[in-house]
Write a protein that holds these residues in place. Structure first.
Motif, PDB file in Angstrom:
ATOM      1  N   UNK A   7       0.848  -1.197   0.000  1.00 22.74           N
ATOM      2  CA  UNK A   7       0.000   0.000   0.000  1.00 22.74           C
ATOM      3  C   UNK A   7       0.882   1.245   0.000  1.00 22.74           C
ATOM      4  N   UNK A   8       0.505   2.229  -0.810  1.00 19.01           N
ATOM      5  CA  UNK A   8       1.200   3.515  -0.839  1.00 19.01           C
ATOM      6  C   UNK A   8       0.151   4.571  -0.517  1.00 19.01           C
ATOM      7  N   UNK A  22       3.020   7.303  13.743  1.00 17.31           N
ATOM      8  CA  UNK A  22       1.927   6.717  14.523  1.00 17.31           C
ATOM      9  C   UNK A  22       1.780   5.229  14.195  1.00 17.31           C
ATOM     10  N   UNK A  23       1.770   4.880  12.906  1.00 12.91           N
ATOM     11  CA  UNK A  23       1.646   3.479  12.515  1.00 12.91           C
ATOM     12  C   UNK A  23       2.810   2.666  13.086  1.00 12.91           C
ATOM     13  N   UNK A  24       4.015   3.229  13.078  1.00 14.80           N
ATOM     14  CA  UNK A  24       5.186   2.539  13.642  1.00 14.80           C
ATOM     15  C   UNK A  24       5.019   2.337  15.143  1.00 14.80           C
ATOM     16  N   UNK A  25       4.428   3.307  15.836  1.00 13.65           N
ATOM     17  CA  UNK A  25       4.256   3.174  17.288  1.00 13.65           C
ATOM     18  C   UNK A  25       3.316   2.028  17.633  1.00 13.65           C
ATOM     19  N   UNK A  26       2.421   1.691  16.716  1.00 13.32           N
ATOM     20  CA  UNK A  26       1.475   0.604  16.951  1.00 13.32           C
ATOM     21  C   UNK A  26       1.990  -0.722  16.376  1.00 13.32           C
ATOM     22  N   UNK A  27       2.453  -0.692  15.132  1.00 13.71           N
ATOM     23  CA  UNK A  27       2.810  -1.918  14.420  1.00 13.71           C
ATOM     24  C   UNK A  27       4.273  -2.320  14.578  1.00 13.71           C
ATOM     25  N   UNK A  28       5.096  -1.410  15.083  1.00 15.65           N
ATOM     26  CA  UNK A  28       6.523  -1.684  15.232  1.00 15.65           C
ATOM     27  C   UNK A  28       7.303  -1.204  14.021  1.00 15.65           C
ATOM     28  N   UNK A  57       8.079  -5.585  12.102  1.00 14.80           N
ATOM     29  CA  UNK A  57       8.591  -6.904  12.478  1.00 14.80           C
ATOM     30  C   UNK A  57       7.716  -8.057  11.965  1.00 14.80           C
ATOM     31  N   UNK A  58       6.435  -7.783  11.681  1.00 15.64           N
ATOM     32  CA  UNK A  58       5.533  -8.821  11.185  1.00 15.64           C
ATOM     33  C   UNK A  58       5.547  -8.944   9.665  1.00 15.64           C
ATOM     34  N   UNK A  59       6.436  -8.185   9.000  1.00 15.79           N
ATOM     35  CA  UNK A  59       6.577  -8.307   7.556  1.00 15.79           C
ATOM     36  C   UNK A  59       5.707  -7.376   6.731  1.00 15.79           C
ATOM     37  N   UNK A  60       5.035  -6.420   7.354  1.00 15.91           N
ATOM     38  CA  UNK A  60       4.247  -5.440   6.600  1.00 15.91           C
ATOM     39  C   UNK A  60       5.179  -4.364   6.064  1.00 15.91           C
ATOM     40  N   UNK A  61       4.864  -3.848   4.892  1.00 13.29           N
ATOM     41  CA  UNK A  61       5.537  -2.670   4.369  1.00 13.29           C
ATOM     42  C   UNK A  61       4.458  -1.666   3.988  1.00 13.29           C
ATOM     43  N   UNK A  62       4.492  -0.519   4.647  1.00 13.88           N
ATOM     44  CA  UNK A  62       3.609   0.595   4.300  1.00 13.88           C
ATOM     45  C   UNK A  62       4.488   1.703   3.738  1.00 13.88           C
ATOM     46  N   UNK A  63       4.054   2.295   2.649  1.00 11.18           N
ATOM     47  CA  UNK A  63       4.743   3.445   2.086  1.00 11.18           C
ATOM     48  C   UNK A  63       3.775   4.610   2.078  1.00 11.18           C
ATOM     49  N   UNK A  64       4.313   5.826   2.138  1.00  6.37           N
ATOM     50  CA  UNK A  64       3.438   6.984   2.132  1.00  6.37           C
ATOM     51  C   UNK A  64       4.187   8.261   1.844  1.00  6.37           C
ATOM     52  N   UNK A  84      -5.629  -6.093   7.280  1.00  7.30           N
ATOM     53  CA  UNK A  84      -4.752  -6.959   8.058  1.00  7.30           C
ATOM     54  C   UNK A  84      -5.564  -8.184   8.455  1.00  7.30           C
ATOM     55  N   UNK A  85      -5.063  -9.355   8.067  1.00 11.11           N
ATOM     56  CA  UNK A  85      -5.727 -10.618   8.377  1.00 11.11           C
ATOM     57  C   UNK A  85      -4.739 -11.536   9.066  1.00 11.11           C
ATOM     58  N   UNK A  86      -5.230 -12.364   9.969  1.00 15.35           N
ATOM     59  CA  UNK A  86      -4.336 -13.289  10.632  1.00 15.35           C
ATOM     60  C   UNK A  86      -5.024 -14.070  11.727  1.00 15.35           C
ATOM     61  N   UNK A  87      -4.190 -14.724  12.543  1.00 14.15           N
ATOM     62  CA  UNK A  87      -4.718 -15.585  13.596  1.00 14.15           C
ATOM     63  C   UNK A  87      -4.307 -15.147  14.995  1.00 14.15           C
ATOM     64  N   UNK A  88      -3.455 -14.144  15.119  1.00 13.54           N
ATOM     65  CA  UNK A  88      -2.997 -13.688  16.438  1.00 13.54           C
ATOM     66  C   UNK A  88      -4.013 -12.689  16.994  1.00 13.54           C
TER      67      UNK A  88
END
Length: 140
Positions: A7-8, A22-28, A57-64, A84-88
């Motif tokens: 996503x860009x 902000x996204x980094x503070x939540x997602x790492x 750390x979970x392998x997401x890449x966000x660009x903006x 975001x989809x998953x099992x955790x």
């Protein structure tokens, strides 16, 4: 990986740095930034973000990037969402709560759905739509 789809996100009013941090503070992860000034632009837009990237750390890449009207014609719409989809369940529920804080709208609270998963959606404070789906057994 030889090919990757990311996503860009474009942000109005110079909010790209704030949003990516902000996204980094939540997602790492730690976002990186290149400004318009880094590429030789002068004036008020020089400090705005020409390209930002967050790898989590979970392998997401966000660009903006910021979208100053001098360079980018944009309009916000509801035709794209970050999903975001998953099992955790614990991690994803925490992300949902943190990212939806001060949201423009929580369009669907995180809750068990008829298809068996836990799902929720919101438009964050920066105007970005998010979808969360916690898969069946993990959602129980």
């Amino acid at each position: 990986m030889s090919v990757q789809l990311n996503p860009y996100l474009n942000f109005a009013d110079g909010h790209a740095r704030e949003a990516m941090e902000f996204y980094a503070s939540v997602l790492g992860g730690t976002p990186t930034f290149m400004t318009f000034g880094d590429m030789g632009t002068e004036g008020p837009v020089a400090q705005q973000v020409m390209h930002g990237q967050l790898e989590t750390p979970d392998g997401f890449t966000l660009m903006g990037a910021d979208a100053p009207p001098e360079f980018v014609q944009m309009s916000f719409g509801d035709n794209v969402s970050v999903s975001i989809s998953g099992t955790d369940a614990e991690k994803m529920s925490g992300w949902f709560e943190a990212l939806s804080q001060d949201a423009q709208a929580v369009t669907m609270p995180l809750a068990k759905q008829m298809w068996g998963d836990v799902f929720g959606s919101f438009k964050d404070r920066f105007g970005i739509n998010w979808l969360f789906n916690i898969a069946g057994d993990a959602a129980s």
